[in-house]
Design a protein around this motif. Structure first.
Motif, PDB file in Angstrom:
ATOM      1  N   LEU A  64      43.419  98.278  10.717  1.00 34.59           N
ATOM      2  CA  LEU A  64      42.697  98.581   9.919  1.00 34.59           C
ATOM      3  C   LEU A  64      42.986  98.233   7.819  1.00 34.59           C
ATOM      4  O   LEU A  64      42.875  97.286   7.423  1.00 34.59           O
ATOM      5  CB  LEU A  64      41.039  99.752   9.498  1.00 34.59           C
ATOM      6  N   ARG A  65      43.342  99.236   7.560  1.00 34.55           N
ATOM      7  CA  ARG A  65      43.318 100.539   6.138  1.00 34.55           C
ATOM      8  C   ARG A  65      44.800  98.804   5.606  1.00 34.55           C
ATOM      9  O   ARG A  65      44.865  98.976   5.110  1.00 34.55           O
ATOM     10  CB  ARG A  65      44.655 101.555   6.323  1.00 34.55           C
ATOM     11  N   LEU A  85      42.295  94.954  15.363  1.00 29.44           N
ATOM     12  CA  LEU A  85      41.379  94.095  13.985  1.00 29.44           C
ATOM     13  C   LEU A  85      40.111  93.561  14.774  1.00 29.44           C
ATOM     14  O   LEU A  85      39.203  94.395  13.934  1.00 29.44           O
ATOM     15  CB  LEU A  85      42.111  92.882  13.851  1.00 29.44           C
ATOM     16  N   ARG A  86      40.036  92.759  16.507  1.00 26.19           N
ATOM     17  CA  ARG A  86      39.111  92.282  17.063  1.00 26.19           C
ATOM     18  C   ARG A  86      37.814  94.129  17.264  1.00 26.19           C
ATOM     19  O   ARG A  86      37.407  93.915  16.821  1.00 26.19           O
ATOM     20  CB  ARG A  86      39.286  91.635  18.074  1.00 26.19           C
ATOM     21  N   ARG A  87      38.834  94.566  17.667  1.00 21.07           N
ATOM     22  CA  ARG A  87      38.068  96.013  18.041  1.00 21.07           C
ATOM     23  C   ARG A  87      37.427  96.462  16.828  1.00 21.07           C
ATOM     24  O   ARG A  87      36.237  97.025  17.180  1.00 21.07           O
ATOM     25  CB  ARG A  87      39.288  96.658  18.665  1.00 21.07           C
ATOM     26  N   VAL A  88      38.323  96.488  15.892  1.00 26.14           N
ATOM     27  CA  VAL A  88      37.701  96.843  14.349  1.00 26.14           C
ATOM     28  C   VAL A  88      35.926  96.489  14.253  1.00 26.14           C
ATOM     29  O   VAL A  88      35.211  96.787  13.947  1.00 26.14           O
ATOM     30  CB  VAL A  88      38.569  97.408  13.390  1.00 26.14           C
ATOM     31  N   TYR A 148      31.830  97.695  13.988  1.00 22.86           N
ATOM     32  CA  TYR A 148      31.104  97.916  13.058  1.00 22.86           C
ATOM     33  C   TYR A 148      29.950  96.827  13.304  1.00 22.86           C
ATOM     34  O   TYR A 148      28.701  97.087  13.115  1.00 22.86           O
ATOM     35  CB  TYR A 148      31.840  97.034  12.041  1.00 22.86           C
ATOM     36  N   ALA A 149      30.323  95.717  14.522  1.00 20.44           N
ATOM     37  CA  ALA A 149      28.860  93.945  15.026  1.00 20.44           C
ATOM     38  C   ALA A 149      27.721  95.014  15.046  1.00 20.44           C
ATOM     39  O   ALA A 149      26.710  95.202  15.315  1.00 20.44           O
ATOM     40  CB  ALA A 149      29.514  93.257  15.370  1.00 20.44           C
ATOM     41  N   SER A 190      32.863  90.761   9.988  1.00 22.94           N
ATOM     42  CA  SER A 190      33.634  89.431  10.732  1.00 22.94           C
ATOM     43  C   SER A 190      34.924  88.849   9.841  1.00 22.94           C
ATOM     44  O   SER A 190      35.467  88.564  10.143  1.00 22.94           O
ATOM     45  CB  SER A 190      32.867  88.159  11.120  1.00 22.94           C
ATOM     46  N   ARG A 191      34.301  88.472   8.344  1.00 26.06           N
ATOM     47  CA  ARG A 191      35.275  88.072   7.500  1.00 26.06           C
ATOM     48  C   ARG A 191      35.947  89.393   7.003  1.00 26.06           C
ATOM     49  O   ARG A 191      35.779  89.996   6.313  1.00 26.06           O
ATOM     50  CB  ARG A 191      34.259  87.233   6.661  1.00 26.06           C
ATOM     51  N   ARG A 192      37.356  88.896   5.810  1.00 21.14           N
ATOM     52  CA  ARG A 192      37.844  89.730   5.471  1.00 21.14           C
ATOM     53  C   ARG A 192      37.602  90.737   4.652  1.00 21.14           C
ATOM     54  O   ARG A 192      37.088  92.055   4.615  1.00 21.14           O
ATOM     55  CB  ARG A 192      39.672  88.854   5.199  1.00 21.14           C
ATOM     56  N   ALA A 193      36.930  89.906   4.002  1.00 22.11           N
ATOM     57  CA  ALA A 193      36.179  90.506   2.759  1.00 22.11           C
ATOM     58  C   ALA A 193      34.933  91.355   2.892  1.00 22.11           C
ATOM     59  O   ALA A 193      34.025  92.633   2.682  1.00 22.11           O
ATOM     60  CB  ALA A 193      35.101  89.721   1.822  1.00 22.11           C
ATOM     61  N   GLU A 194      34.049  91.571   4.500  1.00 30.09           N
ATOM     62  CA  GLU A 194      33.190  92.400   5.204  1.00 30.09           C
ATOM     63  C   GLU A 194      34.338  93.486   5.444  1.00 30.09           C
ATOM     64  O   GLU A 194      34.145  94.654   5.109  1.00 30.09           O
ATOM     65  CB  GLU A 194      32.677  91.541   6.013  1.00 30.09           C
ATOM     66  N   LEU A 195      35.443  93.261   5.917  1.00 28.64           N
ATOM     67  CA  LEU A 195      35.876  94.629   6.004  1.00 28.64           C
ATOM     68  C   LEU A 195      36.362  95.144   5.243  1.00 28.64           C
ATOM     69  O   LEU A 195      36.779  96.468   5.974  1.00 28.64           O
ATOM     70  CB  LEU A 195      36.872  93.847   7.465  1.00 28.64           C
ATOM     71  N   ILE A 196      36.689  94.660   4.510  1.00 29.29           N
ATOM     72  CA  ILE A 196      37.752  95.556   3.304  1.00 29.29           C
ATOM     73  C   ILE A 196      36.060  97.059   2.866  1.00 29.29           C
ATOM     74  O   ILE A 196      36.568  97.804   1.994  1.00 29.29           O
ATOM     75  CB  ILE A 196      37.854  94.460   2.684  1.00 29.29           C
ATOM     76  N   THR A 197      35.155  95.954   2.627  1.00 26.23           N
ATOM     77  CA  THR A 197      33.931  96.640   1.905  1.00 26.23           C
ATOM     78  C   THR A 197      33.710  97.428   2.737  1.00 26.23           C
ATOM     79  O   THR A 197      32.975  98.880   2.447  1.00 26.23           O
ATOM     80  CB  THR A 197      32.636  95.713   2.197  1.00 26.23           C
ATOM     81  N   ARG A 198      33.673  97.616   4.251  1.00 22.95           N
ATOM     82  CA  ARG A 198      33.575  98.233   4.880  1.00 22.95           C
ATOM     83  C   ARG A 198      34.469  99.492   5.305  1.00 22.95           C
ATOM     84  O   ARG A 198      34.085 100.626   5.425  1.00 22.95           O
ATOM     85  CB  ARG A 198      33.551  97.638   7.073  1.00 22.95           C
TER      86      ARG A 198
END
Length: 229
Positions: free
Chosen positions: A172-173, A199-202, A206-207, A214-222
């Motif tokens: 994730l990082r 990354l799928r598990r992460v 979160y879901a 689901s999107r990179r921007a959302e993952l960065i926000t999380r």
């Protein structure tokens, strides 16, 4: 200028025995230089210990978190302003946002996310100084907050922070700081499919926590909201 706290006298009060540690985030080196120099010459109650041109540079600094962060709204940053503010607040830093553009709604979003003030870069450096003093309780708005003291953090009670394995957290990082999945695999010294699975598990975790990623921007926000960056 907008602030979350307007109370307090404008009469200067004695500063803390130790300088309050300050971090400054702005993409313009000239502004970083000028603010750091002015603080060193005119505001002995503060000490700039982190100066960064990007969000990642700020949060990766060994001196982060600081008691106070002066943060550019930086619309070009991948991590949204609200997530950056929440991360600083959760880490124990008070935040003042600086803006050159003041996009519609940004002021309200910044204050709602926990920023103590939203200033225009056209304001004088003396205005920034006064707001910083008020934010840290140096002008009768509460007990002075010294470097290293705990400060109120943002309410994250509505956040469910998924429990990540060491591999998932590392993936994730790396991914959230701009690496492709292939680059993540290479940096972790694992197969591409393994990095993809991490990354799928992460995303799945979160879901389940009702926090879209689901999107990179959302993952960065999380990742920013949970202090992983």
């Amino acid at each position: 200028m907008s602030t979350n706290d307007a109370a307090g006298s404008t009469r200067p009060a004695a500063g803390p025995e130790r300088p309050i540690r300050v971090g400054i985030l702005d993409e313009h080196v000239l502004l970083l230089d000028s603010m750091e120099s002015w603080i060193a010459d005119n505001a002995p109650e503060f000490e700039v210990v982190v100066r960064a041109e990007t969000w990642v540079d700020l949060v990766r600094s060994e001196n982060f978190p600081t008691a106070l962060v002066l943060m550019d709204d930086a619309p070009a940053e991948t991590v949204p302003l609200e997530a950056r503010i929440r991360t600083c607040r959760a880490a124990g830093a008070r935040v003042v946002v600086m803006s050159a553009h003041d996009p519609e709604g940004a002021r309200a979003r910044a204050l709602a996310a926990g920023a103590l003030a939203y200033l225009s870069k056209s304001d004088s450096i003396q205005t920034f100084h006064a707001v910083a003093r008020e934010a840290m309780g140096l002008d009768g708005a509460g007990a002075p907050v010294e470097s290293g003291d705990a400060v109120a953090s943002v309410d994250t009670s509505d956040f469910v922070r998924p429990k990540l394995s060491p591999g998932e957290l590392e993936a994730l990082r790396l991914y959230a700081t701009g690496n492709t999945t292939a680059a993540v695999a290479r940096l972790m010294n694992v197969k591409y499919e393994t990095a993809k699975t991490y990354l799928r598990r992460v995303r799945e975790k979160y879901a389940k926590a009702n926090r879209p990623a689901s999107r990179r921007a959302e993952l960065i926000t999380r990742a920013a909201e949970d202090g992983y960056l």
